[in-house]
Scaffold this active site. Structure first.
Site, PDB file in Angstrom:
ATOM      1  N   CYS A 124      21.729   2.558  21.834  1.00 36.59           N
ATOM      2  CA  CYS A 124      21.071   1.794  20.766  1.00 36.59           C
ATOM      3  C   CYS A 124      22.023   0.751  20.217  1.00 36.59           C
ATOM      4  CB  CYS A 124      20.632   2.743  19.648  1.00 36.59           C
ATOM      5  SG  CYS A 124      19.955   1.895  18.190  1.00 36.59           S
ATOM      6  N   ASN A 153      -5.400  -6.851  -2.361  1.00 30.86           N
ATOM      7  CA  ASN A 153      -4.397  -5.786  -2.488  1.00 30.86           C
ATOM      8  C   ASN A 153      -4.881  -4.636  -3.373  1.00 30.86           C
ATOM      9  OD1 ASN A 153      -1.767  -8.274  -2.838  1.00 30.86           O
ATOM     10  ND2 ASN A 153      -2.615  -7.411  -0.968  1.00 30.86           N
ATOM     11  N   ASP A 186       5.443  -4.133   6.414  1.00 35.92           N
ATOM     12  CA  ASP A 186       4.337  -4.099   7.366  1.00 35.92           C
ATOM     13  C   ASP A 186       4.619  -4.846   8.664  1.00 35.92           C
ATOM     14  OD1 ASP A 186       4.301  -6.675   6.467  1.00 35.92           O
ATOM     15  OD2 ASP A 186       2.235  -6.651   5.743  1.00 35.92           O
ATOM     16  N   CYS A 238      22.885   1.666  16.288  1.00 35.74           N
ATOM     17  CA  CYS A 238      23.773   2.761  15.868  1.00 35.74           C
ATOM     18  C   CYS A 238      24.532   3.405  17.008  1.00 35.74           C
ATOM     19  CB  CYS A 238      22.968   3.828  15.148  1.00 35.74           C
ATOM     20  SG  CYS A 238      21.862   4.783  16.242  1.00 35.74           S
ATOM     21  N   CYS A 252      18.776   6.280  14.373  1.00 31.71           N
ATOM     22  CA  CYS A 252      18.319   5.264  13.425  1.00 31.71           C
ATOM     23  C   CYS A 252      16.897   4.870  13.801  1.00 31.71           C
ATOM     24  CB  CYS A 252      19.251   4.051  13.433  1.00 31.71           C
ATOM     25  SG  CYS A 252      19.118   2.979  14.896  1.00 31.71           S
ATOM     26  N   GLN A 262      -7.309  -2.787  -3.586  1.00 35.23           N
ATOM     27  CA  GLN A 262      -7.996  -1.642  -2.992  1.00 35.23           C
ATOM     28  C   GLN A 262      -7.041  -0.493  -2.693  1.00 35.23           C
ATOM     29  OE1 GLN A 262      -7.293  -1.551   0.576  1.00 35.23           O
ATOM     30  NE2 GLN A 262      -8.811  -0.131   1.412  1.00 35.23           N
ATOM     31  N   ARG A 263      -5.743  -0.777  -2.618  1.00 43.23           N
ATOM     32  CA  ARG A 263      -4.792   0.274  -2.230  1.00 43.23           C
ATOM     33  C   ARG A 263      -3.441   0.171  -2.926  1.00 43.23           C
ATOM     34  NH1 ARG A 263      -5.154  -3.861   0.871  1.00 43.23           N
ATOM     35  NH2 ARG A 263      -3.367  -4.824   1.885  1.00 43.23           N
ATOM     36  N   CYS A 284       1.658  -4.755  13.080  1.00 43.45           N
ATOM     37  CA  CYS A 284       0.902  -4.019  12.072  1.00 43.45           C
ATOM     38  C   CYS A 284      -0.126  -4.969  11.448  1.00 43.45           C
ATOM     39  CB  CYS A 284       1.834  -3.464  11.004  1.00 43.45           C
ATOM     40  SG  CYS A 284       3.111  -2.367  11.628  1.00 43.45           S
ATOM     41  N   GLY A 340       0.795  -1.219   0.000  1.00 51.19           N
ATOM     42  CA  GLY A 340       0.000   0.000   0.000  1.00 51.19           C
ATOM     43  C   GLY A 340       0.824   1.264   0.000  1.00 51.19           C
TER      44      GLY A 340
END
Length: 258
Positions: free
Chosen positions: A253, A72, A132, A256, A175, A74-75, A192, A43
């Protein structure tokens, strides 16, 4: 080494860019010489690819291991019913060849992981990640830091989107891992999840990501160039607005930090 001038046909194609003082001929030539890796052709990746190609970015690497599904359409705007059941990367290359056969295109239909990400993105000027799930996003982010390649990360769900630019290989820049942390590395942490999405919302995020990609790629070549490192833009489709946050580098982190 001087840049090759654009042919008369290319000058005509990109005339509306070139007359913009913020882009100009030098900017358009710069875009023609850039390499961008697009991870995910869904998307976000579909509309982003359309505008990246329309901008004349000369080298595109397309990465997606998925097949086109009827849901798929639809977007995911580069696909048609004829593409259902075919690989997204192959179908995207077909779309590109019909749209502009001057552009140089490479594809990979292998799932991107921590083990292969570095080899897929190493020569890029910019990586645009529209995948995603967090595990893939973090693998891409870590690979970008290791390869010293900037990352533009875009995400969308329901009526909200996010687009952020990260340059964690630079001493004072965050990052993507600085932003989300380490909690989502597991492959089963696909938070997601499919909970609905307005197609036009994905289009807004994808086209805004393409705009931000052009800004990054024009840095040093035109006045539009502005990488906006560490800026996360949040797009709200319900209230029709946008706000921006600054992401600070995390010294601890593990992607990084020092």
């Amino acid at each position: 080494m001087s840049s090759a001038p654009l042919s008369p046909q290319r000058l005509d194609r990109f005339a509306r860019h070139i007359v913009l003082p913020e882009v100009g001929g030098a900017g358009q030539v710069a875009l023609a010489e850039k390499r961008i890796v697009l991870v995910g052709l869904g998307g976000i990746g579909s509309p982003a690819l359309q505008y990246l190609a329309a901008a004349g970015i000369g080298h595109l690497t397309l990465i997606d291991d998925d097949l086109v599904d009827e849901s798929n359409l639809q977007r995911q705007t580069i696909f048609t019913t004829r593409d259902i059941g075919h690989g997204k990367a192959t179908s995207a290359r077909r779309w590109l060849s019909n749209f502009d056969d001057v552009l140089k295109v490479e594809i990979s239909d292998t799932r991107i992981t921590a083990n292969n990400a570095g080899g897929l993105i190493g020569r890029a000027d910019l990586v645009l990640d529209g995948t995603d799930n967090f595990a893939t996003r973090l693998a891409v982010s870590d690979a970008c830091v290791a390869a010293q390649v900037p990352l533009l990360s875009a995400a969308v769900g329901r009526f909200q989107g996010q687009v952020g630019a990260f340059a964690g290989h630079l001493p004072d820049q965050a990052c993507y891992r600085c932003f989300v942390g380490d909690a989502f590395d597991a492959e089963d942490c696909d938070t997601c999840a499919e909970d609905g999405m307005l197609g036009a919302m994905a289009g807004w995020v994808g086209s805004f990501a393409a705009l931000q990609a052009v800004r990054i790629l024009l840095t040093g070549a035109s006045s539009l160039g502005d990488p906006q490192w560490g800026k996360l833009h949040i797009l709200d489709g319900m209230r029709t607005g946008m706000r921006s946050l600054s992401i600070a580098k995390d010294p601890a982190c593990r992607g990084c930090g020092s």
